[in-house]
Design an enzyme around this catalytic site. Sequence first.
Site, short mmCIF file in Angstrom:
data_model
loop_
_atom_site.label_atom_id
_atom_site.label_comp_id
_atom_site.label_asym_id
_atom_site.label_seq_id
_atom_site.Cartn_x
_atom_site.Cartn_y
_atom_site.Cartn_z
N SER B 165 9.07 -34.14 5.03
CA SER B 165 9.29 -33.00 4.15
C SER B 165 9.37 -33.35 2.66
CB SER B 165 10.55 -32.24 4.56
OG SER B 165 10.28 -31.53 5.75
N VAL B 166 9.40 -34.63 2.35
CA VAL B 166 9.27 -35.00 0.94
C VAL B 166 7.91 -34.53 0.42
CG1 VAL B 166 9.11 -36.99 -0.64
CG2 VAL B 166 10.93 -36.89 1.09
#
Lengths: 449, 449
Positions: B165-166
């Site tokens: 999710s970065v």
Amino acid sequence: MSRTVLTLSRRARQQALSIALGLALGPALAAGPAGGPFPDAQASDPAKLGWMVGAPPPPDRVIRFDDGSYWAFPAMRWTVSNFRQLMPTVNVSRGLGPVAALPSALRDDLDAVRFTPLNSDRPMTWRESLDANYTDGIVVLHRGRIVYERYFGVLKPEGQHGAMSVTKTFVGTLAAMLVAEGVLEAGQRVDHYVPELAASAFGNATVRQVMDMTTGIKFSENYADPNAEVWAHGAAGNPLPKPKDYTGPRSYYEFLQTVKPEGVHGEAFHYRTANTDALGWILARVTGKSVAQLLSERIWSPMGAEQDAYMSVDSIGMPFAGGGLSTGLRDLARFGEMIRNNGVFNGRQIVPAIAVGDIRRGGSTADFAKAGYAQLPGWSYRSMWWVTHNAHGAFAARGVHGQTVYVDPKAEMVIARFASHPVAGNAAIDPTSLPAYHALARHLLAAPR
Amino acid sequence: MSRTVLTLSRRARQQALSIALGLALGPALAAGPAGGPFPDAQASDPAKLGWMVGAPPPPDRVIRFDDGSYWAFPAMRWTVSNFRQLMPTVNVSRGLGPVAALPSALRDDLDAVRFTPLNSDRPMTWRESLDANYTDGIVVLHRGRIVYERYFGVLKPEGQHGAMSVTKTFVGTLAAMLVAEGVLEAGQRVDHYVPELAASAFGNATVRQVMDMTTGIKFSENYADPNAEVWAHGAAGNPLPKPKDYTGPRSYYEFLQTVKPEGVHGEAFHYRTANTDALGWILARVTGKSVAQLLSERIWSPMGAEQDAYMSVDSIGMPFAGGGLSTGLRDLARFGEMIRNNGVFNGRQIVPAIAVGDIRRGGSTADFAKAGYAQLPGWSYRSMWWVTHNAHGAFAARGVHGQTVYVDPKAEMVIARFASHPVAGNAAIDPTSLPAYHALARHLLAAPR
């Protein structure tokens, strides 16, 4: 045309699926799988056709692996610059060191160089030959400097292109390095290193016979024959899940164990991709590293490549040694320049000089002649390099759709070329490329600057 | 253990298949899909377990995508550093320019820094926290210099690791850049840019609501619920051929068009991956370039990354904007350092300062509070960054298994971390990471060197 591309026959789909990455076809094959005629370089330009452009791309411009559309011409011209978007791959890291510069000294006199294609009496210019050969990118080095550089279609300097059977030359060079270092014994039997191959045709061949493709193995690369072994090879290496009713080998290594003998080892050159896969297995077993790791540690990183390369893998993660490499064009040129300099590049001896010398001397021209390449008279094959034995001592790596690393020692010239010729076989490509390379070499010798 | 890994339940397989790349789970989820207890960092070390080592690897050490084994713990610890070997990917090129140096000034005093984990009264050292969080690699920059750098398991400095999710934060930052440049209007409706989304829940949301995840959309990321939309999302984006009886959406974009409304736009923060995929579509439509191309041209290349990154793609080649990025660890640190310097790095303004300022100020803490993250009191979410609003003004990118880019402006500190915690959710990871980061920041402030 999109309909033509996407509505593939069952056979075409099977073929495309099984080829799995454009497995190198024998260069003796003169006709493409679908026959001709094909749209020319301009009409088949993948940038103009807009493959995979848009969010989402129009349905008739989507290229897929599983339906075989990736390998139909002209979509294939996009695919060769984008294999990684279609299948799993493993990185060939350049490491994190500095890039070895390739100084530029561009010349504008090369486009006009003229030559006469094989089997023709109508001269052609160098520039014309690029279209004739569906060139995607080409770099010419003279004395280590870039004198010519062009990109076409969707290939960019910062892109990677399938090297196809040029992959074999990298694997053969790695093997030659290990032989020169005494890590690998060329005279040793294959089953000494890979006992799993003992019952196969490879078992009692020597490593040298595998390196020079003089093994006697039953491995047809005739795509017109549905029983040709190349289908089983492709199906085994296909990274997609196997169909439920599939009973064949499930990886390249499993396939290699099924290869049957045909003829006698060491008597004649037979161009067979399976040899390189077997050699890749030997290298992996001897070093404890995959071909991709070896390529990174022994060549890509020390030569100061400007980009990572990559290799396709089968369903158990084994790199496709016979044809799975994709690289940047200038890195291909760096490799050629390193070999031209007897293994020295980026300030270091990367390949032992003795290994390069052995390659340059070539293999047996008598063994090679038995393979019947009418357009390659007097050539030989050594450690997966094609050796011309011409007056310039030229030798080359060759891929099925026109990829090449062509080293001309006398002219101090290296040509790296990526191409996507519709015909899967150098017999269709050599007439407008081999004499063009030689003409360029003579031109550079005569006007060295 | 190999039996445990490979003999997955139907549900586990479905899950693994559908997750397709470790789709980011909501950070509120506290329990891993298979529950615990899990082997600790040492016992689950992927290098020690020897995944995918050997020619061929032993059958019980082969990791595959199609059978779901890639996402079972502890095999997942190998997978996160090797996504490209399992699925198709697209390159995020660093270009061919020089690398922006990250000067090194390593310190040996950080390992002993002590902190007290959340919900605990038992102090822990920084070094201990790395194992507690199944860290694969971590870099700490202080005033732009590397003061701490460690790699574990199979991650190497020259490797790439899934950012999970970065990825969202990169996409949100790209959007913030385009807003600052006036190319994208944050107040404009989504269907203005992507008419195909008009009938979906996204249609009448604003771009800003998508960027801040305050849309009212029905998108459950509760993996325990077989009807959760996240399954359909994963199945749509799965690059493998669809099963014959599959009737759902066949790409991320097709999936987004099926998203139904739930609640009201702009009232509360709801962490939902689909927002980032929608934002990626908007960016692609506005610029004519894919998220991977934008990332290369607008961030990776200008910041002088030392390695190419890559993104996974769906079956029509669209990059997974919600979680598909893999990068080198130090490049992640470069990105954080650029943001810490208000968008300036490598001698140029890469992200407009006004965009960074807007991110640093954060979003609505009231909207955020409604999401109920007990461990993140007073935080907000802005342009896909998590903003702590603590005394140091820290803000972060956060990935599901512990990946982070943590920027602490007051301490002039940036932390880039890759991890592969068995529990899919930061609620399980924050107790031993957030106070550790803050303790390190205070230590660096007190002893700056």
